[in-house]
Design a protein around this motif. Structure first.
Motif, PDB file in Angstrom:
ATOM      1  N   TYR A  52       2.523  -0.418   2.982  1.00  0.00           N
ATOM      2  CA  TYR A  52       3.291  -1.542   2.448  1.00  0.00           C
ATOM      3  C   TYR A  52       3.600  -1.320   0.971  1.00  0.00           C
ATOM      4  N   ALA A  53       2.584  -0.937   0.210  1.00  0.00           N
ATOM      5  CA  ALA A  53       2.785  -0.735  -1.216  1.00  0.00           C
ATOM      6  C   ALA A  53       3.749   0.413  -1.505  1.00  0.00           C
ATOM      7  N   ARG A  54       3.810   1.382  -0.611  1.00  0.00           N
ATOM      8  CA  ARG A  54       4.664   2.543  -0.849  1.00  0.00           C
ATOM      9  C   ARG A  54       6.099   2.335  -0.381  1.00  0.00           C
ATOM     10  N   THR A  55       6.335   1.292   0.409  1.00  0.00           N
ATOM     11  CA  THR A  55       7.685   1.078   0.936  1.00  0.00           C
ATOM     12  C   THR A  55       8.312  -0.233   0.490  1.00  0.00           C
ATOM     13  N   SER A  56       7.494  -1.215   0.083  1.00  0.00           N
ATOM     14  CA  SER A  56       8.039  -2.521  -0.280  1.00  0.00           C
ATOM     15  C   SER A  56       8.694  -2.461  -1.646  1.00  0.00           C
ATOM     16  N   ASN A  57       9.800  -3.183  -1.782  1.00  0.00           N
ATOM     17  CA  ASN A  57      10.439  -3.311  -3.096  1.00  0.00           C
ATOM     18  C   ASN A  57      10.669  -4.776  -3.429  1.00  0.00           C
ATOM     19  N   VAL A  58       9.759  -5.645  -2.954  1.00  0.00           N
ATOM     20  CA  VAL A  58       9.870  -7.066  -3.258  1.00  0.00           C
ATOM     21  C   VAL A  58       9.843  -7.261  -4.761  1.00  0.00           C
ATOM     22  N   GLY A  59      10.827  -7.974  -5.285  1.00  0.00           N
ATOM     23  CA  GLY A  59      10.877  -8.245  -6.713  1.00  0.00           C
ATOM     24  C   GLY A  59      11.422  -7.091  -7.527  1.00  0.00           C
ATOM     25  N   GLY A  60      11.821  -5.992  -6.887  1.00  0.00           N
ATOM     26  CA  GLY A  60      12.357  -4.871  -7.630  1.00  0.00           C
ATOM     27  C   GLY A  60      11.459  -3.652  -7.506  1.00  0.00           C
ATOM     28  N   PRO A  61      11.843  -2.552  -8.112  1.00  0.00           N
ATOM     29  CA  PRO A  61      11.039  -1.331  -8.036  1.00  0.00           C
ATOM     30  C   PRO A  61       9.639  -1.569  -8.569  1.00  0.00           C
ATOM     31  N   THR A  62       8.650  -0.967  -7.933  1.00  0.00           N
ATOM     32  CA  THR A  62       7.268  -1.175  -8.346  1.00  0.00           C
ATOM     33  C   THR A  62       6.572   0.143  -8.586  1.00  0.00           C
ATOM     34  N   GLU A  63       5.496   0.066  -9.340  1.00  0.00           N
ATOM     35  CA  GLU A  63       4.697   1.243  -9.621  1.00  0.00           C
ATOM     36  C   GLU A  63       4.027   1.735  -8.342  1.00  0.00           C
ATOM     37  N   PRO A  64       4.149   3.007  -8.002  1.00  0.00           N
ATOM     38  CA  PRO A  64       3.529   3.499  -6.769  1.00  0.00           C
ATOM     39  C   PRO A  64       2.013   3.503  -6.855  1.00  0.00           C
ATOM     40  N   ILE A  65       1.379   3.266  -5.719  1.00  0.00           N
ATOM     41  CA  ILE A  65      -0.069   3.380  -5.626  1.00  0.00           C
ATOM     42  C   ILE A  65      -0.362   4.788  -5.129  1.00  0.00           C
ATOM     43  N   GLU A  66      -0.914   5.614  -5.976  1.00  0.00           N
ATOM     44  CA  GLU A  66      -1.091   7.019  -5.638  1.00  0.00           C
ATOM     45  C   GLU A  66      -2.538   7.457  -5.855  1.00  0.00           C
ATOM     46  N   ASP A  67      -2.819   8.659  -5.448  1.00  0.00           N
ATOM     47  CA  ASP A  67      -4.058   9.367  -5.745  1.00  0.00           C
ATOM     48  C   ASP A  67      -5.312   8.647  -5.282  1.00  0.00           C
ATOM     49  N   PRO A  68      -5.402   8.210  -4.011  1.00  0.00           N
ATOM     50  CA  PRO A  68      -6.667   7.667  -3.517  1.00  0.00           C
ATOM     51  C   PRO A  68      -7.737   8.746  -3.521  1.00  0.00           C
ATOM     52  N   GLN A  69      -8.952   8.371  -3.854  1.00  0.00           N
ATOM     53  CA  GLN A  69     -10.043   9.325  -3.991  1.00  0.00           C
ATOM     54  C   GLN A  69     -10.857   9.412  -2.699  1.00  0.00           C
ATOM     55  N   ALA A  70     -11.319  10.624  -2.370  1.00  0.00           N
ATOM     56  CA  ALA A  70     -12.152  10.824  -1.193  1.00  0.00           C
ATOM     57  C   ALA A  70     -13.566  10.324  -1.445  1.00  0.00           C
ATOM     58  N   SER A  71     -14.255   9.954  -0.365  1.00  0.00           N
ATOM     59  CA  SER A  71     -15.637   9.489  -0.450  1.00  0.00           C
ATOM     60  C   SER A  71     -16.407   9.998   0.759  1.00  0.00           C
ATOM     61  N   VAL A  72     -17.701  10.201   0.585  1.00  0.00           N
ATOM     62  CA  VAL A  72     -18.537  10.589   1.718  1.00  0.00           C
ATOM     63  C   VAL A  72     -18.648   9.449   2.726  1.00  0.00           C
ATOM     64  N   TYR A  73     -18.243   8.255   2.353  1.00  0.00           N
ATOM     65  CA  TYR A  73     -18.322   7.093   3.236  1.00  0.00           C
ATOM     66  C   TYR A  73     -16.997   6.767   3.921  1.00  0.00           C
ATOM     67  N   ASP A  74     -16.023   7.646   3.826  1.00  0.00           N
ATOM     68  CA  ASP A  74     -14.727   7.390   4.452  1.00  0.00           C
ATOM     69  C   ASP A  74     -14.860   7.280   5.971  1.00  0.00           C
ATOM     70  N   VAL A  75     -14.222   6.257   6.545  1.00  0.00           N
ATOM     71  CA  VAL A  75     -14.187   6.087   7.997  1.00  0.00           C
ATOM     72  C   VAL A  75     -12.772   5.831   8.498  1.00  0.00           C
ATOM     73  N   GLY A  76     -11.788   5.966   7.612  1.00  0.00           N
ATOM     74  CA  GLY A  76     -10.416   5.636   7.984  1.00  0.00           C
ATOM     75  C   GLY A  76     -10.120   4.167   7.763  1.00  0.00           C
ATOM     76  N   PHE A  77      -8.973   3.717   8.247  1.00  0.00           N
ATOM     77  CA  PHE A  77      -8.566   2.324   8.049  1.00  0.00           C
ATOM     78  C   PHE A  77      -9.612   1.368   8.621  1.00  0.00           C
ATOM     79  N   GLU A  78      -9.847   0.275   7.898  1.00  0.00           N
ATOM     80  CA  GLU A  78     -10.786  -0.756   8.329  1.00  0.00           C
ATOM     81  C   GLU A  78     -10.099  -2.112   8.304  1.00  0.00           C
ATOM     82  N   MET A  79     -10.690  -3.080   9.011  1.00  0.00           N
ATOM     83  CA  MET A  79     -10.123  -4.420   8.959  1.00  0.00           C
ATOM     84  C   MET A  79     -10.418  -5.049   7.606  1.00  0.00           C
TER      85      MET A  79
END
Length: 386
Positions: free
Chosen positions: A183-210
């Motif tokens: 959503y953050a990478r495709t939405s342009n509500v209110g005009g162009p927005t700063e991209p959300i980039e560079d998520p960091q890896a973690s040993v606790y990663d499990v993929g998308f969560e609720m």
């Protein structure tokens, strides 16, 4: 009284009003940026750019994040206004409950995967969904608010003793990999927005969560309208559907907003919706499209305080649409929004004006600050679906 709240407008008997005590800062990190993404625009640049931080395994995630202090005068005035909401509700014969305040020594939230600044239980609508006789604590979307519902434990425990159900949805690990960034990478509500980039890896990663806020729901007796904008929301909605099967009907709307819908659409009484604009109707279920619409007037430019460059503004100017119904004809409205007051009065509502100055700094209006726990209404079929 026993917990009983099925809709947004039935005569209000009991409510919880949030606390702003020891609100000291906002913390810029991934979850914060995602949550407030629609209001971070290049034309109205309220935030510094997000700088990535933290070690690859996520152990010190949050250590390098930016904490933006909130000026004490804003907090003092916010506390005054919240107490004014309490006094107004009590004058209308509504019993008001309060959460525990955050102690001044409690400054941080920490899990095995990350740490973040603590946020007081102010916008308590966000993390708790009351459906009939059940309290459902929803999985948080902002790390700073991970344990926020703990401050409501005395209130919830009393309702539980009186017979309420009390459920906690699964808690996410909330590493960077937990978040659906689409959503953050495709939405342009209110005009162009700063991209959300560079998520960091973690040993606790499990993929998308609720991850999901109760303020993404509009309660209409037997029916619940749920806004879905990410895979995180969809997973949580799957859980709600299975948990509520046979008791409530869930209706998904897609990307009506980034998350919360109570500054886009509110039900003021059976057959009447307050909406930001007529386009909202296109997102709603067919059964709601025959309801009368009250379109909120554009807010006046003088309705809001002027802030300094280092003050983080968290909401759109339409935050005052976030009203609270006391009964089908009585609505609490920000006294700083005379256009909305007049519009509702013209539609035969009794408006109770209440002061709320810094709603844009603290991300909530009257509906956000409150959690109605006892209303007279029941599980009616307001959509006529049988």
């Amino acid at each position: 009284m026993r917990l009983n709240s099925f809709d947004e407008w039935s005569p209000l008997k009991e409510i919880v009003v949030g606390s702003a005590v020891n609100y000291t800062s906002h913390e810029r990190e991934l979850s914060f940026d995602l949550f407030f993404h629609d209001n971070i625009t290049r034309s109205e640049w309220y935030y510094p750019r997000l700088s990535a931080g933290g070690s690859p395994d996520g152990a010190d995630r949050g250590a390098a994040a930016d904490r933006s202090p909130i000026k004490q005068r804003y907090v003092d005035e916010l506390i005054e206004d919240v107490e004014g909401i309490v006094a107004t509700l009590e004058s209308l014969s509504v019993k008001v409950h309060r959460p525990m305040d955050v102690d001044a020594s409690t400054t941080e939230v920490r899990t095995p995967a990350w740490s973040a600044a603590v946020v007081p239980p102010l916008n308590i609508r966000d993390n708790t969904l009351v459906l009939g006789d059940e309290i459902i604590e929803t999985p948080p979307m902002i790390r700073s608010r991970y344990f926020e519902t703990q401050f409501l434990t005395p209130v919830f425990a009393e309702y539980f003793r009186q017979g309420a159900r009390w459920t906690v949805m699964p808690r996410p690990l909330m590493t960077d990999a937990s978040f659906d960034l689409s959503y953050a990478r495709t939405s342009n509500v209110g005009g162009p927005t700063e991209p959300i980039e560079d998520p960091q890896a973690s040993v606790y990663d499990v993929g998308f969560e609720m991850m999901f806020d109760a303020a993404q729901c509009l309660r209409l007796g037997q029916d619940v309208i749920v806004n879905i904008s990410t895979a995180n929301h969809a997973m949580a909605c799957d859980w709600l559907e299975r948990h509520l099967e046979g008791r409530f009907r869930i209706h998904r709307v897609h990307r009506l907003s980034d998350s919360h819908i109570d500054s886009m659409v509110l039900a003021l009484r059976p057959g009447t919706l307050l909406v930001r604009n007529k386009e909202v109707l296109d997102f709603l279920p067919e059964a709601l499209r025959s309801w009368d619409l009250i379109v909120a007037p554009p807010p006046g430019k003088n309705n809001f305080p002027q802030y300094e460059d280092d003050d983080l503004v968290l909401t759109s100017p339409f935050i005052d649409l976030n009203v609270l119904s006391v009964d089908p004809s009585t609505v609490l409205v920000n006294s700083a929004c005379p256009e909305l007051v007049r519009t509702l009065e013209q539609n035969r509502f009794t408006v109770v004006p209440v002061r709320h100055r810094h709603r844009r700094l603290f991300g909530g209006g009257f509906h956000c600050f409150t959690l109605d726990t006892v209303r007279d209404g029941g599980p009616e079929d307001y959509l006529g679906l049988g």
